[in-house]
Enzyme design. Sequence first.
Site, PDB file in Angstrom:
ATOM      1  N   PRO A   6       0.728  -1.124  -0.074  1.00 66.72           N
ATOM      2  CA  PRO A   6      -0.047  -0.062   0.002  1.00 66.72           C
ATOM      3  C   PRO A   6       0.852   1.344  -0.170  1.00 66.72           C
ATOM      4  CG  PRO A   6      -0.151  -1.200   1.987  1.00 66.72           C
ATOM      5  CD  PRO A   6       0.654  -2.142   1.088  1.00 66.72           C
ATOM      6  N   GLU A   7       0.855   1.993  -0.911  1.00 64.64           N
ATOM      7  CA  GLU A   7       1.437   3.515  -1.005  1.00 64.64           C
ATOM      8  C   GLU A   7       0.100   4.465  -0.990  1.00 64.64           C
ATOM      9  OE1 GLU A   7       4.148   3.853  -4.196  1.00 64.64           O
ATOM     10  OE2 GLU A   7       4.546   1.736  -4.360  1.00 64.64           O
ATOM     11  N   HIS A 101      -4.959 -14.427   8.217  1.00 65.60           N
ATOM     12  CA  HIS A 101      -4.086 -13.597   8.774  1.00 65.60           C
ATOM     13  C   HIS A 101      -4.445 -12.274   9.624  1.00 65.60           C
ATOM     14  CE1 HIS A 101      -1.173 -15.671   5.869  1.00 65.60           C
ATOM     15  NE2 HIS A 101      -2.033 -15.040   5.020  1.00 65.60           N
ATOM     16  N   ARG A 120       2.264 -10.257   6.463  1.00 70.97           N
ATOM     17  CA  ARG A 120       3.825 -10.383   6.673  1.00 70.97           C
ATOM     18  C   ARG A 120       4.479  -9.681   7.999  1.00 70.97           C
ATOM     19  NH1 ARG A 120       5.724 -10.125   0.203  1.00 70.97           N
ATOM     20  NH2 ARG A 120       4.571 -11.841  -0.036  1.00 70.97           N
TER      21      ARG A 120
END
Length: 305
Positions: A6-7, A101, A120
């Site tokens: 995500p930017e 997750h 992650r």
Amino acid sequence: MGIPMPELPEVETIRRNLGSHLMNTCVTAVSPPTHPRSLRFQPGGFSRFHEVLVGKQLESVSRRGKFLWLELSGDGAAWCFHLGMSGQLRLVAEDTPVLSHERLRFTLDNGMELVFCDQRTFGHTEVRALEPTVDGAPGGAGTARALLPAGLGHIARDVLDPSLDVAGVVAKLRNSRRAIKTKLLDQGTVSGIGNIYADEALFASGIYPATPAGDLSGTDLRNLLEIAASVMRRALEFGGTSFDQLYVDSWGNPGDFASELQVYGRGGQACRHCGQALDKIVIDGRATVFCARCTPASPPRNKKG
DNA sequence: AGATACCCCTGTTAGC
DNA sequence: TGCTAACAGGGGTATC
């Protein structure tokens, strides 16, 4: 294929998703984290996090660069998120089964639950005190208050921030010998740009990514910042960039900008402008894709729009 | 203060 | 086919 992260456009898409549904709602319960790294910057750990959050009303959903925060009623605190590489903020109905997750789940008083998922675990959430901004302008998108969460002062204003000091950023860039690609990724100079949009902005600006920033003229650099902003705005219209289900918005929908990318993740493929195979190199440890014909290493450079 | 190296983490891919 | 190594990425921290 590259890994999505995500930017600015992806985080802004999420901010807008959340804004309309979280504003003026109250957090009524918080599940314990399923991974300690998700709360790693929280002083006092989960008990403090829980204590500050539960019962608070959410007064804004704000963003600077890739950081999100929600202003909390009461004592000048903010509930902060950074999504890292794979963080997601999902809005689901009450009693929705555990998502993959899933790290933390927040129950709201409007019948919905906010779920923080992160494969992650580069992402994190924590509560921080709000402090005045150094320039007196609003802290970021989504808030009119000149406040910023403590500890985020080193994060520069982002390319879409109307209070961005463009001349100051250009001066910083002009003063550096580092690769312009590296400087674009430096969140302390200008924020919001990650590896995808750095490569896209440089290609669209006709600039070779390894060019020392200080070798570019003020005009080149102002143009580059404007083009970076326009690429971001366009990606925002598409809901951001997804390659798979690692980036989705708050409803679980992927963004549609991937097919619009000119260079990122396209090493070896034909340049969409001139047809030449795109080069893939490493700059300061980051994969970098560019067109050696459209953005050659040495002058003359042929600007393209 | 700027530059640099390193660390965190895990699913996917490349290479043998 | 099956294993291991490399890779992807942002930002915090330590060191000079």
